[in-house]
Design an enzyme around this catalytic site. Sequence first.
Site, mmCIF file in Angstrom:
data_model
loop_
_atom_site.group_PDB
_atom_site.id
_atom_site.type_symbol
_atom_site.label_atom_id
_atom_site.label_comp_id
_atom_site.label_asym_id
_atom_site.label_seq_id
_atom_site.Cartn_x
_atom_site.Cartn_y
_atom_site.Cartn_z
ATOM 1 N N CYS A 132 0.846 -1.196 0.000
ATOM 2 C CA CYS A 132 0.000 0.000 0.000
ATOM 3 C C CYS A 132 0.885 1.252 0.000
ATOM 4 C CB CYS A 132 -0.960 -0.065 1.192
ATOM 5 S SG CYS A 132 -2.141 1.279 1.310
ATOM 6 N N ASP A 179 -9.715 -3.498 -6.706
ATOM 7 C CA ASP A 179 -9.166 -2.471 -5.812
ATOM 8 C C ASP A 179 -9.874 -1.141 -6.056
ATOM 9 O OD1 ASP A 179 -7.570 -0.593 -4.441
ATOM 10 O OD2 ASP A 179 -5.791 -1.842 -4.687
ATOM 11 N N HIS A 212 -8.042 -4.463 -2.313
ATOM 12 C CA HIS A 212 -6.840 -3.827 -1.783
ATOM 13 C C HIS A 212 -6.373 -4.503 -0.486
ATOM 14 C CE1 HIS A 212 -4.213 -0.236 -1.659
ATOM 15 N NE2 HIS A 212 -4.256 -0.429 -0.357
#
Length: 245
Positions: A132, A179, A212
Amino acid sequence: MANESRPCPCDIGDRFDYGGRGQEVQVEHIKAYVSKPPASTDKAVVVIHDIFGWQLPNTRYMADMLVANGYIAICPDFFAGKEAWKPSDDWSKFDDWLKNRDPRKINKEADAALKYLKEQCGAKKLGVVGFCWGGVAVCHLMMTYPELKAGVSLYGQIKDSDDISNLLNPTFFIFAEKDDFIPLHQVTLLEQKLKKNCKVDYEVKIYPRQTHGFVHRRREDINPQDKPYIEEGRKDMINWLNKYI
């Protein structure tokens, strides 16, 4: 409420109840989690945390997974003592929080971690992985530090204006098909730029039906159908490092 309108993407799924097999150490101006395999090795990986910081159990689990595959792993506090984001924080304030936590301005922390690995751990073959926020940081480091022989960027947010074609060494990009924070058109644009300009090995892979944060979450306990993709992502990460380090 802001927290409900923008749920934390990396926080979906279970937090590991995981203490870690390594130890916390002071590395110059920052703290770091360091874990080592039983047998001596000169291979090491810098693990870059997400917005939840260097103490997140999930990230330490990933560091120890690298250790189980023969690498020394260090997960430094790239926020340098500033507070990590918490799931309970107000998402309307996230942009302000991020202003002094730029994943592209971490050279001082990276320098400290690399020096520690070389001088205290005897590391000679170095790589980096990041999740991330850390995935963005990996891209920066792979364009800055030639001693990093391999990088794995996991769902690092990219912008249409970003050009990360000047990679110095092989880099693997992991993305999730579903995502909400990284639209697939941005991934396509990244691939086009890399194909046109990148002079080193790279791979961009999109994992079906994943969201995600899937590689370092334990979502398989909630959705068993995700387990194969979680395991595949982790195996791909290890294989990339093994190939180039």
